[in-house]
Every structure is written in C-alpha cells, then in structure tokens.
Write a protein that holds these residues in place. Structure first.
Motif, PDB file in Angstrom:
ATOM      1  N   SER A   9       7.114  16.979  -1.190  1.00  0.00           N
ATOM      2  CA  SER A   9       5.572  16.998  -0.701  1.00  0.00           C
ATOM      3  C   SER A   9       5.378  15.795  -0.487  1.00  0.00           C
ATOM      4  CB  SER A   9       5.068  17.086  -2.263  1.00  0.00           C
ATOM      5  OG  SER A   9       5.380  16.039  -2.993  1.00  0.00           O
ATOM      6  N   TRP A  10       4.155  15.563   0.149  1.00  0.00           N
ATOM      7  CA  TRP A  10       3.688  14.034   0.794  1.00  0.00           C
ATOM      8  C   TRP A  10       3.795  13.007  -0.435  1.00  0.00           C
ATOM      9  CZ3 TRP A  10       3.641  13.894   6.018  1.00  0.00           C
ATOM     10  CH2 TRP A  10       3.284  14.735   6.479  1.00  0.00           C
ATOM     11  N   ASP A  11       3.344  13.277  -1.524  1.00  0.00           N
ATOM     12  CA  ASP A  11       3.299  12.275  -2.557  1.00  0.00           C
ATOM     13  C   ASP A  11       4.795  12.018  -2.787  1.00  0.00           C
ATOM     14  OD1 ASP A  11       0.946  11.910  -3.406  1.00  0.00           O
ATOM     15  OD2 ASP A  11       1.084  12.627  -5.418  1.00  0.00           O
ATOM     16  N   GLU A  12       5.832  12.758  -2.813  1.00  0.00           N
ATOM     17  CA  GLU A  12       7.203  12.593  -2.823  1.00  0.00           C
ATOM     18  C   GLU A  12       7.963  11.600  -1.927  1.00  0.00           C
ATOM     19  OE1 GLU A  12       8.239  16.393  -5.810  1.00  0.00           O
ATOM     20  OE2 GLU A  12       8.686  16.613  -3.736  1.00  0.00           O
ATOM     21  N   ALA A  34       6.353  -0.766  -1.867  1.00  0.00           N
ATOM     22  CA  ALA A  34       4.891  -0.018  -1.726  1.00  0.00           C
ATOM     23  C   ALA A  34       4.865   0.564  -0.103  1.00  0.00           C
ATOM     24  CB  ALA A  34       3.799  -1.150  -1.941  1.00  0.00           C
ATOM     25  N   CYS A  35       3.945   1.509   0.007  1.00  0.00           N
ATOM     26  CA  CYS A  35       4.055   2.187   1.280  1.00  0.00           C
ATOM     27  C   CYS A  35       2.375   2.515   1.615  1.00  0.00           C
ATOM     28  CB  CYS A  35       4.784   3.492   1.282  1.00  0.00           C
ATOM     29  SG  CYS A  35       4.930   4.441   2.656  1.00  0.00           S
ATOM     30  N   ILE A  36       2.037   2.269   2.628  1.00  0.00           N
ATOM     31  CA  ILE A  36       0.625   2.417   3.065  1.00  0.00           C
ATOM     32  C   ILE A  36       0.399   3.627   3.974  1.00  0.00           C
ATOM     33  CG2 ILE A  36      -1.653   1.351   3.705  1.00  0.00           C
ATOM     34  CD1 ILE A  36      -0.465  -1.306   3.077  1.00  0.00           C
ATOM     35  N   VAL A  37      -0.414   4.516   3.761  1.00  0.00           N
ATOM     36  CA  VAL A  37      -0.547   5.693   4.404  1.00  0.00           C
ATOM     37  C   VAL A  37      -1.693   6.154   4.865  1.00  0.00           C
ATOM     38  CG1 VAL A  37      -0.035   8.418   4.340  1.00  0.00           C
ATOM     39  CG2 VAL A  37       1.304   6.923   3.162  1.00  0.00           C
ATOM     40  N   ASN A  38      -1.916   6.393   6.194  1.00  0.00           N
ATOM     41  CA  ASN A  38      -3.349   6.637   6.757  1.00  0.00           C
ATOM     42  C   ASN A  38      -3.875   8.264   6.358  1.00  0.00           C
ATOM     43  OD1 ASN A  38      -2.492   8.232   8.734  1.00  0.00           O
ATOM     44  ND2 ASN A  38      -3.087   6.769  10.591  1.00  0.00           N
ATOM     45  N   SER A  39      -5.171   8.452   6.760  1.00  0.00           N
ATOM     46  CA  SER A  39      -5.680   9.833   6.439  1.00  0.00           C
ATOM     47  C   SER A  39      -5.013  10.884   7.256  1.00  0.00           C
ATOM     48  CB  SER A  39      -7.115   9.773   6.707  1.00  0.00           C
ATOM     49  OG  SER A  39      -7.300   9.416   8.013  1.00  0.00           O
ATOM     50  N   GLN A  40      -4.199  10.378   8.218  1.00  0.00           N
ATOM     51  CA  GLN A  40      -3.591  11.608   8.937  1.00  0.00           C
ATOM     52  C   GLN A  40      -1.845  11.619   8.341  1.00  0.00           C
ATOM     53  OE1 GLN A  40      -4.151   9.317  12.668  1.00  0.00           O
ATOM     54  NE2 GLN A  40      -4.624  11.674  13.699  1.00  0.00           N
ATOM     55  N   ASN A  41      -1.796  10.980   7.177  1.00  0.00           N
ATOM     56  CA  ASN A  41      -0.417  11.122   6.585  1.00  0.00           C
ATOM     57  C   ASN A  41       0.756  10.401   7.630  1.00  0.00           C
ATOM     58  OD1 ASN A  41      -0.799  11.940   4.058  1.00  0.00           O
ATOM     59  ND2 ASN A  41      -0.900  14.110   4.944  1.00  0.00           N
ATOM     60  N   LYS A  42       0.213   9.171   8.128  1.00  0.00           N
ATOM     61  CA  LYS A  42       1.316   8.422   8.991  1.00  0.00           C
ATOM     62  C   LYS A  42       1.242   7.195   8.016  1.00  0.00           C
ATOM     63  CE  LYS A  42      -0.076  10.582  13.366  1.00  0.00           C
ATOM     64  NZ  LYS A  42      -0.693  10.430  14.713  1.00  0.00           N
ATOM     65  N   ILE A  43       2.614   6.725   8.286  1.00  0.00           N
ATOM     66  CA  ILE A  43       2.844   5.507   7.275  1.00  0.00           C
ATOM     67  C   ILE A  43       2.620   4.214   8.191  1.00  0.00           C
ATOM     68  CG2 ILE A  43       4.878   3.934   6.585  1.00  0.00           C
ATOM     69  CD1 ILE A  43       6.323   6.524   5.920  1.00  0.00           C
ATOM     70  N   CYS A  95      -7.394   4.079   3.955  1.00  0.00           N
ATOM     71  CA  CYS A  95      -5.988   4.274   3.691  1.00  0.00           C
ATOM     72  C   CYS A  95      -5.532   4.323   2.286  1.00  0.00           C
ATOM     73  CB  CYS A  95      -5.003   3.264   4.496  1.00  0.00           C
ATOM     74  SG  CYS A  95      -4.809   3.166   6.290  1.00  0.00           S
ATOM     75  N   ARG A  96      -4.423   4.928   1.880  1.00  0.00           N
ATOM     76  CA  ARG A  96      -3.978   4.934   0.460  1.00  0.00           C
ATOM     77  C   ARG A  96      -2.618   4.198   0.615  1.00  0.00           C
ATOM     78  NH1 ARG A  96      -2.854  10.080   2.622  1.00  0.00           N
ATOM     79  NH2 ARG A  96      -0.920  11.257   1.814  1.00  0.00           N
ATOM     80  N   ILE A  97      -2.606   3.579  -0.835  1.00  0.00           N
ATOM     81  CA  ILE A  97      -1.179   2.884  -1.021  1.00  0.00           C
ATOM     82  C   ILE A  97      -0.243   3.345  -2.229  1.00  0.00           C
ATOM     83  CG2 ILE A  97      -2.416   0.985  -2.517  1.00  0.00           C
ATOM     84  CD1 ILE A  97      -0.681  -1.132  -1.087  1.00  0.00           C
ATOM     85  N   TYR A  98       0.891   3.847  -1.770  1.00  0.00           N
ATOM     86  CA  TYR A  98       1.930   4.206  -2.954  1.00  0.00           C
ATOM     87  C   TYR A  98       2.636   3.189  -3.365  1.00  0.00           C
ATOM     88  CZ  TYR A  98       1.096   8.997  -1.430  1.00  0.00           C
ATOM     89  OH  TYR A  98       0.518  10.176  -1.099  1.00  0.00           O
ATOM     90  N   THR A  99       2.604   2.630  -4.610  1.00  0.00           N
ATOM     91  CA  THR A  99       3.470   1.484  -5.210  1.00  0.00           C
ATOM     92  C   THR A  99       4.240   1.950  -6.386  1.00  0.00           C
ATOM     93  OG1 THR A  99       3.239  -0.445  -5.955  1.00  0.00           O
ATOM     94  CG2 THR A  99       1.242   0.831  -6.312  1.00  0.00           C
ATOM     95  N   ALA A 100       5.342   1.402  -6.559  1.00  0.00           N
ATOM     96  CA  ALA A 100       6.386   1.947  -7.534  1.00  0.00           C
ATOM     97  C   ALA A 100       5.624   1.434  -9.120  1.00  0.00           C
ATOM     98  CB  ALA A 100       7.599   1.251  -7.579  1.00  0.00           C
ATOM     99  N   LEU A 101       4.783   0.263  -8.901  1.00  0.00           N
ATOM    100  CA  LEU A 101       4.280  -0.444  -9.883  1.00  0.00           C
ATOM    101  C   LEU A 101       2.739  -0.524  -9.930  1.00  0.00           C
ATOM    102  CD1 LEU A 101       5.882  -3.598 -11.887  1.00  0.00           C
ATOM    103  CD2 LEU A 101       5.071  -1.687 -12.827  1.00  0.00           C
ATOM    104  N   PHE A 102       1.770  -0.191 -10.761  1.00  0.00           N
ATOM    105  CA  PHE A 102       0.751  -0.535 -10.642  1.00  0.00           C
ATOM    106  C   PHE A 102       0.012  -1.808 -10.066  1.00  0.00           C
ATOM    107  CE2 PHE A 102      -3.995  -0.785 -11.559  1.00  0.00           C
ATOM    108  CZ  PHE A 102      -4.480   0.517 -11.724  1.00  0.00           C
ATOM    109  N   PRO A 103      -0.730  -2.170  -8.979  1.00  0.00           N
ATOM    110  CA  PRO A 103      -1.048  -3.380  -8.662  1.00  0.00           C
ATOM    111  C   PRO A 103      -1.541  -4.195  -9.615  1.00  0.00           C
ATOM    112  CG  PRO A 103      -2.087  -1.710  -7.386  1.00  0.00           C
ATOM    113  CD  PRO A 103      -1.549  -1.030  -8.805  1.00  0.00           C
ATOM    114  N   CYS A 104      -1.240  -5.602  -9.436  1.00  0.00           N
ATOM    115  CA  CYS A 104      -1.869  -6.725 -10.361  1.00  0.00           C
ATOM    116  C   CYS A 104      -3.134  -6.958  -9.939  1.00  0.00           C
ATOM    117  CB  CYS A 104      -0.962  -7.865 -10.461  1.00  0.00           C
ATOM    118  SG  CYS A 104      -1.021  -9.014  -8.658  1.00  0.00           S
ATOM    119  N   ASN A 105      -3.905  -8.020 -10.474  1.00  0.00           N
ATOM    120  CA  ASN A 105      -5.286  -8.176 -10.230  1.00  0.00           C
ATOM    121  C   ASN A 105      -5.396  -8.878  -8.659  1.00  0.00           C
ATOM    122  OD1 ASN A 105      -4.077 -10.389 -11.328  1.00  0.00           O
ATOM    123  ND2 ASN A 105      -5.803 -11.854 -11.418  1.00  0.00           N
TER     124      ASN A 105
END
Ligand SMILES: Nc1nc(=O)n([C@H]2C[C@H](O)[C@@H](COP(=O)(O)O)O2)cc1CO
Ligand SMILES: [Zn+2]
Length: 165
Positions: A9-12, A34-43, A95-105
């Motif tokens: 899937s896109w999430d995976e 971490a990986c940032i993706v735009n609304s067109q699902n492009k990294i 955009c959205r950001i995928y990260t292995a750990l929840f972001p710090c402040n």
C-alpha cells in the motif's frame, strides 16, 4: 493474466522508505527515518537522524547518559528535520511526513512551519513525556493531523541477490 494483488500500500511503501532511510543512521541505539510525500504521492524528501554536515562521528559522542555535552542529544539532527531540510526544493504545503518515531516538539515546530499537514508514525514510544505532550499540543493547535501507519504486513524483505529479481 491478472495483476498482482499483494502489492504494498502507499502507507507501507512510504513507511518502508522511511525505515530504509533510518538504516543509514549511525546512532547505535535508535535509528529513525522519515519520508515526505506530496498530494500526488511523490516523494519530495527523506532523512535520518545524524550529525550535521561537517560534524564528524569521530569527534562527537553517541552516549545517552552522562554530562549533557558528552551525549548525542545537543548535536544530533532528527530524521524529520533532516527530511524537511533535504527536500528537493519544493514548497511542502499540504504534504505529509512518514516517520518511524513520533516527532519531538522541535521537529513539530519545523513540520508546522513548513506547511506539512499530516504526520504518519510507526512508534509513539515517548507518548506522555513532556516532549511528546508539547509536540501534540502544537500539532493539535495548528491542525496538523497525526495517525499510526496502517500496515497489513509485519515486515518487508529486500534481497540484493540478482536471482531474486
Ligand atoms: N522523533 C524522533 N526523531 C529522531 O530522529 N530522533 C533521534 C534522536 C536520537 O538520535 C534518537 C533518539 O534517542 P534515544 O531514543 O536513543 O534516546 O533518535 C528521536 C525522535 C524522538 O522524538
Ligand atoms: Zn525531533
């Protein structure tokens, strides 16, 4: 012939890229990607936790405890900030950001200021700490949503054996 149905899937896919990026980290205890993706699902950006450019691993510590200046904490650049700073030269609004750990402040400040609108995390192991409470307070107020990644599979295996292609 029917197309494959067990494709990732896109999430995976994007969490996979985040985790693969984390394998570049030299932190002996915690590797974050971490990986940032735009609304067109492009990294549009990726990063991992590491020392700033020009700061050599030989000169800086990776300790977790002891005198603050002799630990990694004041020096290491978090995966999320690196992904933002490493972006391919785009406006990250929406955009959205995928990260292995929840972001710090601190990373949440950068996430908000860059216009990222969604955080997708794998682990939230520091939930309840001051850092995490402050982070979530800012994300909530700034209307940046966050959710745990949805993955149907427990792991993804990669092979560098040419016979497996
Ligand atoms: N969201 C995060 N992104 C990160 O890149 N990190 C990095 C900073 C440190 O190099 C390591 C956390 O250190 P520790 O869990 O071993 O003590 O992960 C940490 C967090 C946690 O907020
Ligand atoms: Zn951070």
């Amino acid at each position: 012939m029917a197309g494959r149905t067990d494709y990732i899937s896109w999430d995976e896919y994007f969490m996979g890229v985040a985790l693969l990026s984390g394998l570049r980290s030299k932190d002996p205890s915690t590797q974050v990607g971490a990986c940032i993706v735009n609304s067109q699902n492009k990294i549009v950006g990726a990063g991992y936790n590491g020392l700033p450019m020009g700061c050599s691993d030989e000169d800086f510590p990776w300790e977790k405890t002891g005198d603050f200046l002799q630990t990694k904490y004041p020096y290491v650049c978090h995966a999320e900030l690196n992904a933002i700073l490493n972006n391919i030269g785009m406006d990250l609004t929406g955009c959205r950001i995928y990260t292995a750990l929840f972001p710090c402040n601190e990373c949440s400040k950068a996430i908000i200021q860059s216009g990222i609108k969604e955080v997708i995390f794998l682990s939230d192991k520091y939930d309840g700490t001051h850092v995490s409470i402050a982070s979530k307070r800012m994300l909530d107020t700034a209307k940046v949503s966050y959710r745990k990644v949805e993955a149907k599979r427990g792991h993804i295996q990669l092979s560098f054996d040419e016979k497996d292609v």
